[in-house]
Design a protein around this motif. Sequence first.
Motif, PDB file in Angstrom:
ATOM      1  N   ARG A   2      45.933  18.082 -12.370  1.00 62.19           N
ATOM      2  CA  ARG A   2      46.469  16.947 -11.269  1.00 62.19           C
ATOM      3  C   ARG A   2      45.307  16.004 -11.377  1.00 62.19           C
ATOM      4  O   ARG A   2      44.270  16.302 -11.202  1.00 62.19           O
ATOM      5  N   ALA A   3      46.129  14.698 -11.317  1.00 65.48           N
ATOM      6  CA  ALA A   3      45.338  13.485 -11.335  1.00 65.48           C
ATOM      7  C   ALA A   3      45.956  12.705 -10.412  1.00 65.48           C
ATOM      8  O   ALA A   3      47.114  12.352 -10.529  1.00 65.48           O
ATOM      9  N   VAL A   4      44.849  11.702  -9.833  1.00 69.62           N
ATOM     10  CA  VAL A   4      45.542  10.612  -9.181  1.00 69.62           C
ATOM     11  C   VAL A   4      44.684   9.281  -9.815  1.00 69.62           C
ATOM     12  O   VAL A   4      43.728   9.356 -10.105  1.00 69.62           O
ATOM     13  N   LEU A   5      45.675   8.321 -10.129  1.00 71.87           N
ATOM     14  CA  LEU A   5      45.371   7.105 -10.654  1.00 71.87           C
ATOM     15  C   LEU A   5      45.234   6.015  -9.521  1.00 71.87           C
ATOM     16  O   LEU A   5      46.364   5.742  -8.953  1.00 71.87           O
ATOM     17  N   ALA A  11      42.140  -6.538  -9.059  1.00 76.45           N
ATOM     18  CA  ALA A  11      41.007  -6.900  -9.674  1.00 76.45           C
ATOM     19  C   ALA A  11      40.852  -7.732 -10.847  1.00 76.45           C
ATOM     20  O   ALA A  11      42.307  -8.180 -11.402  1.00 76.45           O
ATOM     21  N   THR A  12      39.806  -8.437 -10.997  1.00 71.58           N
ATOM     22  CA  THR A  12      40.039  -9.508 -12.195  1.00 71.58           C
ATOM     23  C   THR A  12      40.685  -9.478 -13.215  1.00 71.58           C
ATOM     24  O   THR A  12      41.460 -10.256 -13.564  1.00 71.58           O
ATOM     25  N   SER A  13      40.776  -8.171 -14.282  1.00 71.38           N
ATOM     26  CA  SER A  13      41.381  -8.107 -15.181  1.00 71.38           C
ATOM     27  C   SER A  13      42.175  -7.012 -15.434  1.00 71.38           C
ATOM     28  O   SER A  13      42.651  -6.626 -16.527  1.00 71.38           O
ATOM     29  N   THR A  14      42.915  -6.798 -14.160  1.00 72.93           N
ATOM     30  CA  THR A  14      44.262  -5.913 -14.202  1.00 72.93           C
ATOM     31  C   THR A  14      45.350  -6.718 -14.541  1.00 72.93           C
ATOM     32  O   THR A  14      45.330  -7.843 -13.898  1.00 72.93           O
ATOM     33  N   THR A  15      46.374  -6.162 -15.264  1.00 70.70           N
ATOM     34  CA  THR A  15      47.482  -6.908 -15.473  1.00 70.70           C
ATOM     35  C   THR A  15      48.680  -5.765 -15.339  1.00 70.70           C
ATOM     36  O   THR A  15      48.450  -4.720 -15.504  1.00 70.70           O
ATOM     37  N   PRO A  16      49.882  -6.236 -14.886  1.00 77.06           N
ATOM     38  CA  PRO A  16      50.992  -5.386 -14.824  1.00 77.06           C
ATOM     39  C   PRO A  16      51.149  -4.465 -16.025  1.00 77.06           C
ATOM     40  O   PRO A  16      51.461  -3.411 -16.147  1.00 77.06           O
ATOM     41  N   ALA A  17      51.040  -5.434 -17.334  1.00 72.33           N
ATOM     42  CA  ALA A  17      51.351  -4.430 -18.721  1.00 72.33           C
ATOM     43  C   ALA A  17      50.300  -3.316 -18.862  1.00 72.33           C
ATOM     44  O   ALA A  17      50.508  -2.660 -19.385  1.00 72.33           O
ATOM     45  N   GLY A  18      49.102  -3.808 -18.657  1.00 73.39           N
ATOM     46  CA  GLY A  18      47.864  -2.980 -18.717  1.00 73.39           C
ATOM     47  C   GLY A  18      48.223  -1.639 -17.911  1.00 73.39           C
ATOM     48  O   GLY A  18      48.150  -0.638 -18.480  1.00 73.39           O
ATOM     49  N   ARG A  19      48.478  -1.913 -16.476  1.00 76.39           N
ATOM     50  CA  ARG A  19      48.811  -0.726 -15.785  1.00 76.39           C
ATOM     51  C   ARG A  19      49.691  -0.001 -16.236  1.00 76.39           C
ATOM     52  O   ARG A  19      49.689   1.248 -16.076  1.00 76.39           O
ATOM     53  N   ASP A  20      50.874  -0.483 -16.615  1.00 68.85           N
ATOM     54  CA  ASP A  20      51.980   0.216 -17.283  1.00 68.85           C
ATOM     55  C   ASP A  20      51.728   0.869 -18.431  1.00 68.85           C
ATOM     56  O   ASP A  20      51.882   1.996 -18.652  1.00 68.85           O
ATOM     57  N   LEU A  21      50.845   0.416 -19.463  1.00 65.96           N
ATOM     58  CA  LEU A  21      50.272   1.269 -20.616  1.00 65.96           C
ATOM     59  C   LEU A  21      49.532   2.362 -20.168  1.00 65.96           C
ATOM     60  O   LEU A  21      49.603   3.507 -20.589  1.00 65.96           O
ATOM     61  N   LEU A  22      48.765   2.185 -19.241  1.00 69.96           N
ATOM     62  CA  LEU A  22      47.698   3.312 -18.594  1.00 69.96           C
ATOM     63  C   LEU A  22      48.604   4.410 -18.028  1.00 69.96           C
ATOM     64  O   LEU A  22      48.499   5.371 -18.505  1.00 69.96           O
ATOM     65  N   VAL A  23      49.568   4.084 -17.324  1.00 70.30           N
ATOM     66  CA  VAL A  23      50.260   4.907 -16.642  1.00 70.30           C
ATOM     67  C   VAL A  23      51.148   5.816 -17.612  1.00 70.30           C
ATOM     68  O   VAL A  23      51.272   7.042 -17.648  1.00 70.30           O
ATOM     69  N   HIS A  24      51.698   5.094 -18.477  1.00 72.34           N
ATOM     70  CA  HIS A  24      52.267   5.884 -19.739  1.00 72.34           C
ATOM     71  C   HIS A  24      51.688   6.847 -20.603  1.00 72.34           C
ATOM     72  O   HIS A  24      52.309   8.041 -20.759  1.00 72.34           O
ATOM     73  N   ALA A  25      50.458   6.168 -20.806  1.00 73.89           N
ATOM     74  CA  ALA A  25      49.895   7.084 -21.592  1.00 73.89           C
ATOM     75  C   ALA A  25      49.079   8.498 -20.918  1.00 73.89           C
ATOM     76  O   ALA A  25      48.906   9.529 -21.402  1.00 73.89           O
ATOM     77  N   LEU A  26      48.838   8.245 -19.454  1.00 69.77           N
ATOM     78  CA  LEU A  26      48.230   9.429 -18.737  1.00 69.77           C
ATOM     79  C   LEU A  26      49.298  10.477 -18.453  1.00 69.77           C
ATOM     80  O   LEU A  26      49.125  11.610 -18.284  1.00 69.77           O
ATOM     81  N   LEU A  30      48.886  14.454 -18.075  1.00 70.59           N
ATOM     82  CA  LEU A  30      48.575  14.823 -16.794  1.00 70.59           C
ATOM     83  C   LEU A  30      49.580  14.867 -15.880  1.00 70.59           C
ATOM     84  O   LEU A  30      50.833  14.304 -15.908  1.00 70.59           O
ATOM     85  N   ALA A  31      49.622  15.636 -14.690  1.00 73.00           N
ATOM     86  CA  ALA A  31      50.482  15.782 -13.678  1.00 73.00           C
ATOM     87  C   ALA A  31      49.977  14.494 -12.536  1.00 73.00           C
ATOM     88  O   ALA A  31      49.159  14.717 -11.953  1.00 73.00           O
ATOM     89  N   LEU A  32      50.336  13.645 -12.935  1.00 73.49           N
ATOM     90  CA  LEU A  32      49.927  11.776 -12.342  1.00 73.49           C
ATOM     91  C   LEU A  32      50.667  11.509 -11.152  1.00 73.49           C
ATOM     92  O   LEU A  32      51.903  11.315 -11.070  1.00 73.49           O
ATOM     93  N   THR A  33      49.918  11.290 -10.086  1.00 73.86           N
ATOM     94  CA  THR A  33      50.066  10.434  -9.104  1.00 73.86           C
ATOM     95  C   THR A  33      49.599   9.089  -8.937  1.00 73.86           C
ATOM     96  O   THR A  33      48.316   8.884  -9.312  1.00 73.86           O
ATOM     97  N   VAL A  34      50.380   7.980  -8.956  1.00 74.53           N
ATOM     98  CA  VAL A  34      49.821   6.734  -8.936  1.00 74.53           C
ATOM     99  C   VAL A  34      49.722   5.841  -7.461  1.00 74.53           C
ATOM    100  O   VAL A  34      50.793   6.143  -6.776  1.00 74.53           O
ATOM    101  N   ALA A  35      48.601   5.350  -7.186  1.00 78.92           N
ATOM    102  CA  ALA A  35      48.431   4.853  -5.758  1.00 78.92           C
ATOM    103  C   ALA A  35      47.773   3.669  -6.134  1.00 78.92           C
ATOM    104  O   ALA A  35      46.678   3.192  -7.015  1.00 78.92           O
TER     105      ALA A  35
END
Length: 323
Positions: A2-5, A11-26, A30-35
């Motif tokens: 169980r993981a929470v992202l 933040a300076t270098s976060t982007t929607p595309a980067g966040r989507d890639l990260l969520v998809h990969a995780l 993992l049993a992932l919750t995003v906040a």
Amino acid sequence: MRAVLIVNPNATSTTPAGRDLLVHALKSRLALTVAHTDHRGHEAELARAAVHEGADLVIVHGGDGTVHGVVNGLLGRPGPLPQTPVPAVAVVPGGSANVFARSLGLAADPVVATNQLIDLLGQRDPRRWRRVGLIDCGERWAVFGAGMGVDGEVVAAVEARRRKGRGVTMSRYVRAAVPAVLASSRRSPTLTLHLPDHEPVTGVHFVFVSNTSPWTYANNRPVWTNPATTFETGLGVFATTSMKVLPSLRLVRQMLAKKPKLEFDHLIRDDDVAGLRVISHDTPIASQIDGDYIGNRGDMTFRAVPDALSVVAPPAKTPIDLQ
């Protein structure tokens, strides 16, 4: 697992595309919750909720300030470490300096760091994740550094510009640092440094306390204060009893060198200290913890706390040898 992202979208270098890639990969592992954070201090609230809900892992996508808030939310006020299980921490850099993540051996690029994290999650037994020490600063935990004096003034100046809507860049740090250093060189030193088994050192201009090395980064260039300090040692202490301009410029050049050899007649430096106390006798002085301005302080105590936190990171590297 169980993981929470926890994502800081501002933040300076976060982007929607980067966040989507990260969520998809995780989510594939993992049993992932995003906040997402939406106000100051929200990351600490989300971290406390993750502990309450029994999460195994908290992944932070943001800068050093977000990491700082999450760790303080997980551990609570400094002092004895929690007796109940605390989730491990993983970081995908999203800020400007990303000192903590880069000191752990993670790439500054969020996409590369995401791939590193996926590999680490697939290869390592959670029971063998790396343990790192932290700094008990009395009022907060520091994950990589704190200071009293000129760096506190620089952080305060940068944060004031940030509140006016200006982004954080290395050039803005430099523009804030130059007048702060010049002003400090014209003032009489007010600090007294208390180190274990030493007589108090008076007439100190500033004190940097670190938990790892480098102290920070100037874009891709590391800035060294205590090259032999690591997450597995005691604290690094870096202070001076002189702010003469030309010797100070030579010291800065040494701090930016690829192979640092820090030599300065008025330099006080130790790479492995269990604890220290800094007192400003005349008036409280600007102070910062993990690059966050905390206001003026007249008395601060710092204590090394080993094995305080589990992190998903590459194995520790051998520290730089100054000899």
